[in-house]
Motif scaffolding. Structure first.
Motif, PDB file in Angstrom:
ATOM      1  N   ALA A 213      82.355  56.136 -38.717  1.00  0.00           N
ATOM      2  CA  ALA A 213      81.211  56.955 -38.296  1.00  0.00           C
ATOM      3  C   ALA A 213      79.891  56.213 -38.489  1.00  0.00           C
ATOM      4  CB  ALA A 213      81.191  58.270 -39.068  1.00  0.00           C
ATOM      5  N   ASN A 214      79.801  55.407 -39.537  1.00  0.00           N
ATOM      6  CA  ASN A 214      78.571  54.652 -39.773  1.00  0.00           C
ATOM      7  C   ASN A 214      78.307  53.658 -38.643  1.00  0.00           C
ATOM      8  OD1 ASN A 214      78.204  55.987 -42.190  1.00  0.00           O
ATOM      9  ND2 ASN A 214      79.216  54.402 -43.415  1.00  0.00           N
ATOM     10  N   TYR A 215      79.354  52.998 -38.200  1.00  0.00           N
ATOM     11  CA  TYR A 215      79.188  52.037 -37.100  1.00  0.00           C
ATOM     12  C   TYR A 215      78.802  52.745 -35.802  1.00  0.00           C
ATOM     13  CZ  TYR A 215      81.091  48.316 -40.011  1.00  0.00           C
ATOM     14  OH  TYR A 215      81.287  47.374 -41.002  1.00  0.00           O
ATOM     15  N   LEU A 216      79.432  53.886 -35.562  1.00  0.00           N
ATOM     16  CA  LEU A 216      79.101  54.640 -34.353  1.00  0.00           C
ATOM     17  C   LEU A 216      77.652  55.105 -34.381  1.00  0.00           C
ATOM     18  CD1 LEU A 216      82.333  56.805 -33.987  1.00  0.00           C
ATOM     19  CD2 LEU A 216      81.650  54.842 -32.591  1.00  0.00           C
ATOM     20  N   LYS A 217      77.216  55.558 -35.542  1.00  0.00           N
ATOM     21  CA  LYS A 217      75.830  56.017 -35.651  1.00  0.00           C
ATOM     22  C   LYS A 217      74.850  54.857 -35.479  1.00  0.00           C
ATOM     23  CE  LYS A 217      73.027  59.126 -38.448  1.00  0.00           C
ATOM     24  NZ  LYS A 217      72.960  59.931 -39.682  1.00  0.00           N
ATOM     25  N   ALA A 218      75.169  53.714 -36.055  1.00  0.00           N
ATOM     26  CA  ALA A 218      74.309  52.534 -35.899  1.00  0.00           C
ATOM     27  C   ALA A 218      74.221  52.123 -34.435  1.00  0.00           C
ATOM     28  CB  ALA A 218      74.855  51.386 -36.745  1.00  0.00           C
ATOM     29  N   LEU A 219      75.379  52.067 -33.771  1.00  0.00           N
ATOM     30  CA  LEU A 219      75.382  51.691 -32.361  1.00  0.00           C
ATOM     31  C   LEU A 219      74.590  52.686 -31.519  1.00  0.00           C
ATOM     32  CD1 LEU A 219      76.473  49.875 -30.081  1.00  0.00           C
ATOM     33  CD2 LEU A 219      78.450  51.399 -29.959  1.00  0.00           C
ATOM     34  N   SER A 220      74.782  53.950 -31.785  1.00  0.00           N
ATOM     35  CA  SER A 220      74.061  54.982 -31.038  1.00  0.00           C
ATOM     36  C   SER A 220      72.557  54.865 -31.251  1.00  0.00           C
ATOM     37  CB  SER A 220      74.557  56.361 -31.461  1.00  0.00           C
ATOM     38  OG  SER A 220      73.925  57.362 -30.726  1.00  0.00           O
ATOM     39  N   ASN A 221      72.136  54.604 -32.475  1.00  0.00           N
ATOM     40  CA  ASN A 221      70.709  54.446 -32.769  1.00  0.00           C
ATOM     41  C   ASN A 221      70.108  53.243 -32.053  1.00  0.00           C
ATOM     42  OD1 ASN A 221      70.385  56.684 -34.446  1.00  0.00           O
ATOM     43  ND2 ASN A 221      71.062  55.566 -36.258  1.00  0.00           N
TER      44      ASN A 221
ATOM     45  N   MET B 248      72.784  55.541 -44.951  1.00  0.00           N
ATOM     46  CA  MET B 248      71.392  55.079 -44.869  1.00  0.00           C
ATOM     47  C   MET B 248      71.281  53.825 -44.000  1.00  0.00           C
ATOM     48  SD  MET B 248      70.067  55.534 -48.799  1.00  0.00           S
ATOM     49  CE  MET B 248      68.577  54.632 -48.437  1.00  0.00           C
ATOM     50  N   ALA B 249      72.251  52.925 -44.139  1.00  0.00           N
ATOM     51  CA  ALA B 249      72.223  51.715 -43.325  1.00  0.00           C
ATOM     52  C   ALA B 249      72.353  52.046 -41.842  1.00  0.00           C
ATOM     53  CB  ALA B 249      73.361  50.782 -43.759  1.00  0.00           C
ATOM     54  N   ALA B 250      73.204  53.021 -41.505  1.00  0.00           N
ATOM     55  CA  ALA B 250      73.344  53.428 -40.102  1.00  0.00           C
ATOM     56  C   ALA B 250      72.043  54.012 -39.575  1.00  0.00           C
ATOM     57  CB  ALA B 250      74.479  54.438 -39.969  1.00  0.00           C
ATOM     58  N   ASP B 251      71.379  54.859 -40.400  1.00  0.00           N
ATOM     59  CA  ASP B 251      70.094  55.441 -39.984  1.00  0.00           C
ATOM     60  C   ASP B 251      69.015  54.373 -39.842  1.00  0.00           C
ATOM     61  OD1 ASP B 251      71.006  58.053 -39.849  1.00  0.00           O
ATOM     62  OD2 ASP B 251      70.618  58.419 -41.980  1.00  0.00           O
ATOM     63  N   SER B 252      69.110  53.313 -40.620  1.00  0.00           N
ATOM     64  CA  SER B 252      68.052  52.305 -40.637  1.00  0.00           C
ATOM     65  C   SER B 252      67.946  51.548 -39.314  1.00  0.00           C
ATOM     66  CB  SER B 252      68.291  51.307 -41.773  1.00  0.00           C
ATOM     67  OG  SER B 252      69.431  50.509 -41.520  1.00  0.00           O
ATOM     68  N   PHE B 253      69.015  51.525 -38.522  1.00  0.00           N
ATOM     69  CA  PHE B 253      68.932  50.840 -37.238  1.00  0.00           C
ATOM     70  C   PHE B 253      67.950  51.543 -36.302  1.00  0.00           C
ATOM     71  CE2 PHE B 253      72.830  49.021 -38.853  1.00  0.00           C
ATOM     72  CZ  PHE B 253      72.756  47.711 -38.410  1.00  0.00           C
ATOM     73  N   SER B 254      67.793  52.836 -36.468  1.00  0.00           N
ATOM     74  CA  SER B 254      66.784  53.554 -35.688  1.00  0.00           C
ATOM     75  C   SER B 254      65.387  53.080 -36.070  1.00  0.00           C
ATOM     76  CB  SER B 254      66.923  55.057 -35.919  1.00  0.00           C
ATOM     77  OG  SER B 254      65.927  55.764 -35.212  1.00  0.00           O
ATOM     78  N   LEU B 255      65.163  52.858 -37.378  1.00  0.00           N
ATOM     79  CA  LEU B 255      63.865  52.348 -37.832  1.00  0.00           C
ATOM     80  C   LEU B 255      63.603  50.951 -37.277  1.00  0.00           C
ATOM     81  CD1 LEU B 255      62.413  52.700 -41.396  1.00  0.00           C
ATOM     82  CD2 LEU B 255      62.300  50.512 -40.242  1.00  0.00           C
TER      83      LEU B 255
END
Length: 1036
Positions: A894-902, A841-848
């Protein structure tokens, strides 16, 4: 009488060793830097310019031309910095000296011209000196034999003197023009041409006497027409072809005296095969005729028309066609300004006769390709003036109507209708300004009959075109009678209720909107009651249900489209509210989709309605209270029983009410503050006194979670409170704000219903974003951080998700306004990436954080949004993400990668291109992440970078190709398409870098050619074709 003291000082200065050494070192020692030292000494008062001349005596009288040139050069360079301090007497002496030097050896001419240029800037220039200076230059200097810089000196001298000594130059008469023509003749450098064109433009605009040299001035400038110039790469001067073209055009179009020379030249250039020459000629023609009289054009009209007709009929370039039509309009406009005398020829009639002769008959051949070029030419002439429009419409419209009535094929009829519409539109500008009566008044009945007949046809294309023509007729002032308007409304109503073609309904709704803006009364009395009856009718038979649903959708769209005037909104808005009320009273009567559509219609009305006291009162006293009342009734009546509940408690419906309310508060602000205060009282104190249908229990507690299972129906109404209070301007002070913030914080942290606690968090964040800076805000944020942290730090807490939701929305509120406490929240967010439950959820939140929010915290809601907040967030936090990734265990990477990508995916493309090389290793790692969202986000980041790849990307080519080819077989269609696009971009890398991968890529691209999705197959075909050509004959 001579001043002995000054004489002694002058002699001492002339004999000064310092001055003499400066002169000697510059003249004989060839040390150019001494000129700057000498100029500084003069500026500091160590000696005067005349004393410098005395010190230069031997150099200026030397028998060696180069020695004399060095002496004059030193004097001229000193004058460049000291011309402002010269006296009139000094200027006079220096002018005499320089004019005499112009007769000297040719090597002395360049420094002499630089000295004269400096003197032209002096305010102490003696009377008559400008004339003598120019006579000397024109007689003794062959300008075009000079180097580029010296030619620029001459042009700049002329510009300076035209600014400061215009009367003297005009006293030279035509000799000045002749001298300039001689000076410019043969100039080729674009920098000097800009100066020369400026001088020529000044001659034309400021009334210089050209005498018998008018043609010579035209010839010396027109030889450059059309401009053919391609600036060299990395040109430091930045001169463009467009800049030269505009400067030359300003000269050629600067006077009607050039007409007899320019118009034949344009006719000649239009015969060119070079497209740019044609375009330049057409644009120059359109610019020139604006100041011509009809007499200037008379003898060239037939030749001009022949060329213009050919360019529009035969061209394959849209730009040339548009320029040709603009030239026809400009030509017609010029001829329309002619004042007729009893013995003068009507040039406009002659020209329009040519146009009609060559174009009119093509209009009645709707299956031939010359219909549209002919129509466009006639319409261009129509748009120029009322006289032209009257002549053309009287010649074209009657036979056009006759042709329509005689045709039976729908395609021919549609073409004729479209031609008629273009004519109506083309006359809009010329008639509304000069005349009250419409040009089409005489043909109104036949045109209306034609349109109404087409609307009654069964052919959808014909109906769509007829609706467009009807829109154009409605925009003609005073054309349609009340009976015509009523008949038009009847046709539109019939089509709305009976025609199921979506394209027809869109055209009809658009036409109704345009009609209602000018003729609201007919829609109030006829259309709106009919739509109300249809929408509120109850048809529950299964055979009628689907078609009735479609009719309701069209009716709702039409109500929104016609509601632009306040008088219409007063009638249409209650109907939409009645739809919501009926849906609440009888849940089976309207579907959730229909209720949402009604809310969308209310939103469109709020977005389009003309702002005023009446409309603002309607929304804030009627619509918003009614929405709140209906939502509250639905929430209170839902008791969790097995019976079907009101659609107004559905999250989808409440979410569609939010933009209605927020748009009303952000756009219609007259009564917004009062309504917001009432809404706060409703949610805090249960004050329902301002709501209609006031049968609510006392002291309703909407922000407090009850024990009953159905309490979420009440708490979720906080989204409507958010729409009210978070859309106000920042200048509006909200009543009971501190108490409201406290209640919202409590609800967002303790409520178990996701929609409720998310809406409460968003409302809290919206208020925090607008709260004034100061200790009060800091205490509030610190309290939130403390409470959120206490929940998040307890893995066993059942409220961690709620606390996290509040954290992310408050973080976004502070990020947008650059609040210093934002960093404390982001640090907490980074730590959560390692959390077992909240990490994804924290990784997804960077998109928000990086995205625009639709319902709160956006500029439309008057939020405090600073520029480039995304870039700032990235620059401050990207290093933290990289460090966290390196330190994280494998299962959390994976969480860090997703956050960076977002984060990177939401940055502007220019920033992505500049920043991605530093993060390339992580992005390549992200391509191997099993999360499809990470893969797709990373691919979309990489694609723009691959177009202009940095060197670091070329070095990682092996890893990049391997990962991209692996993703071509992804089960997700979007990932397959994105990876193939990236592979296509790789084919444009330097051939020697990517050629080793050719066979491997071609094998990987073979399976997607048989992909089950057509879009994937299309991408694969394009990419494989490019890779096949790589290294092949004819390829790269």
């Amino acid at each position: 009488m001579r001043n002995p003291q000054r004489s002694d000082r002058g002699t001492m200065a002339a004999e000064s060793p310092f001055l003499l050494s400066l002169v000697e070192e510059f003249v004989s020692g060839l040390q150019d830097s001494k000129a700057k030292d000498t100029a500084t000494a003069v500026k500091d008062g160590q000696f005067t310019v005349l004393q410098l001349v005395e010190a230069l005596g031997q150099s200026l009288t030397s028998s060696q031309p180069h020695t004399r040139a060095r002496g004059v050069q030193l004097l001229s360079e000193v004058l460049q910095d000291n011309y402002g301090a010269l006296t009139e007497r000094e200027v006079e002496l220096l002018l005499a000296f320089y004019e005499n030097r112009l007769k000297d050896h040719y090597v002395i001419t360049p420094p002499v011209l630089r000295g004269l240029l400096a003197l032209t800037k002096s305010r102490k220039l003696p009377p008559g000196s400008a004339v003598s200076m120019l006579r000397s230059v024109f007689q003794d200097v062959h300008v075009q034999s000079l180097m580029l810089a010296e030619r620029a000196c001459v042009y700049n001298m002329l510009i300076n003197l035209m600014e400061s000594r215009e009367d003297e130059l005009k006293g030279l008469g035509a000799d000045f023009v002749f001298g300039f023509v001689q000076s410019m003749d043969g100039e080729r450098d674009p920098r000097n041409l800009l100066l020369a064109f400026q001088i020529a433009r000044n001659i034309l605009l400021r009334g210089y006497n050209m005498g018998k040299f008018t043609e010579e001035l035209f010839e010396v400038t027109s030889c450059y027409f059309p401009i053919d110039f391609s600036p060299p790469p990395n040109d430091p001067h930045g001169i463009t072809k467009e800049e030269l073209t505009q400067a030359l055009r300003a000269v050629l179009t600067g006077t009607p005296k050039f007409a007899k020379f320019l118009l034949p030249l344009i006719i000649e250039k239009l015969d060119s095969d070079v497209q740019s020459a044609k375009l330049d000629s057409l644009q120059t023609l359109a610019a020139s005729v604006g100041q011509y009289e009809h007499g200037d054009l008379a003898e060239f009209l037939e030749g001009l028309w022949s060329s213009l007709r050919r360019e529009v009929f035969q061209t394959s370039s849209e730009k040339i066609e548009a320029a040709g039509l603009a030239a026809v309009a400009a030509l017609t406009s010029c001829l329309s300004r002619s004042v007729l005398n009893s013995d003068s020829e009507d040039s406009l009639s002659s020209f329009l006769g040519l146009v009609l002769r060559d174009c009119k008959h093509h209009l009645f051949e709707p299956d031939l390709k010359l219909v549209w070029p002919s129509a466009k030419l006639l319409q261009a002439a129509c748009s120029a003036s009322y006289r032209a429009a009257h002549s053309i419409t009287s010649a074209v419209v009657p036979p056009l109507v006759e042709q329509y009535n005689s045709r039976t094929q729908c395609s021919h009829r549609r073409t004729l209708l479209e031609v008629a519409q273009r004519f109506i539109q083309s006359t809009a500008s010329c008639q509304s300004v000069d005349h009250d009566e419409s040009l089409f008044s005489a043909y109104k009945d036949s045109l209306c009959s034609l349109v109404f007949s087409a609307l009654s046809e069964s052919n959808s294309s014909l109906q769509i075109t007829a609706a467009s023509v009807l829109t154009s007729l409605a925009q003609q002032p005073g054309l349609l009678l009340d009976s015509d308007i009523e008949l038009a409304v009847d046709h539109l109503t019939r089509l709305l209720l009976t025609d199921e073609d979506e394209r027809v309904s869109v055209a009809v709704v658009e036409c109704a909107g345009a009609f209602a803006e000018r003729h609201p009364a007919a829609f109030i009395t006829k259309l709106i009651p009919t739509l109300k009856k249809e929408m509120l009718s109850d048809r529950r038979e299964s055979s009628e249900l689907h078609s009735h649903h479609a009719v309701r959708q069209r009716c709702l769209s039409a109500l929104a489209a016609v509601s632009v005037r306040a008088s219409v909104v007063m009638e249409s808005a209650p109907i939409l509210l009645d739809v919501l009320g009926s849906a609440h009273a009888d849940p089976d009567r309207f579907s959730v989709d229909e209720v949402v559509c009604a809310c969308l219609s209310l939103q469109r009305i709020a977005e389009r309605v003309q702002d005023g006291e009446d409309t603002s009162r309607c929304f804030h006293d009627v619509i918003v209270p009614r929405l709140l009342s209906l939502a509250l009734q639905a929430a209170l009546q839902n008791d969790g029983s097995s019976g079907r509940r009101s659609p107004l408690v559905e999250e989808e419906v409440l979410s569609s009410m939010v933009p209605v309310i927020s748009t009303a508060f952000s756009r219609l602000q007259t009564f917004a503050e009062q309504t917001a205060s009432r809404a706060v009282s409703l949610f805090l104190d249960g004050d329902v006194s301002f709501l209609p249908d006031n049968s609510f229990p006392p002291r309703v507690q909407l922000l407090q979670q009850q024990q009953e299972d159905s309490s979420w129906c009440q708490t979720q109404l906080v989204c409507l409170l958010m729409a009210c209070v978070c859309s106000l301007p920042r200048s509006v002070a909200l009543s009971q704000e501190e108490r409201l913030l406290s209640e919202l914080e409590e609800l967002s942290c303790s409520c178990r219903h996701p929609f409720s606690y998310t809406s409460a968090a968003k409302c809290f964040a919206g208020l925090v974003n607008k709260k004034p800076q100061g200790p009060s805000l800091d205490r509030l944020i610190q309290g939130v951080i403390k409470r959120v942290s206490s929940e998040l730090d307890r893995p066993s807490s059942p409220l961690r998700t709620q606390a996290f939701t509040l954290l992310i929305w408050v973080a976004k509120a502070l990020l947008l306004r650059y609040h210093p406490l934002f960093s404390a929240l982001t640090d907490k967010l980074f730590t959560l990436l390692d959390d077992a439950l909240l990490g994804p959820m924290a990784a997804d939140s960077f998109s928000l954080l990086m995205s625009d929010s639709a319902d709160v915290l956006n500029r439309g809601c008057h939020a405090d949004v600073r520029i480039m907040y995304r870039q700032r967030f990235f620059s401050e936090n990207s290093a933290k993400l990289v460090q966290g990734f390196n330190a994280a265990p494998q299962e959390k990477k994976a969480n860090y990668l997703k956050a960076l990508s977002n984060i990177v995916n939401k940055l502007p493309k220019q920033v992505q291109v500049s920043e991605l090389p530093a993060l390339l290793s992580l992005l390549l790692e992200a391509l191997t992440c099993p999360d499809e969202g990470v893969q797709l986000s990373t691919l979309s980041c990489l694609q723009p970078v691959l177009i202009n790849p940095p060197q670091v990307l070329v070095l990682q080519l092996e890893a990049l190709v391997s990962r991209l080819l692996a993703l071509i077989g992804s089960p997700a269609m979007k990932i397959r398409m994105a990876s193939i696009r990236c592979v296509l971009a790789l084919s444009r890398f330097p051939a020697h870098e990517v050629l080793p991968f050719r066979s491997r890529v071609l094998r990987a691209l073979a399976p997607p050619l048989n992909d089950r999705k057509r879009l994937v197959r299309r991408e694969a075909v394009q990419a494989r074709a490019e890779w096949f050509l790589l290294g092949s004959p004819g390829g790269r």
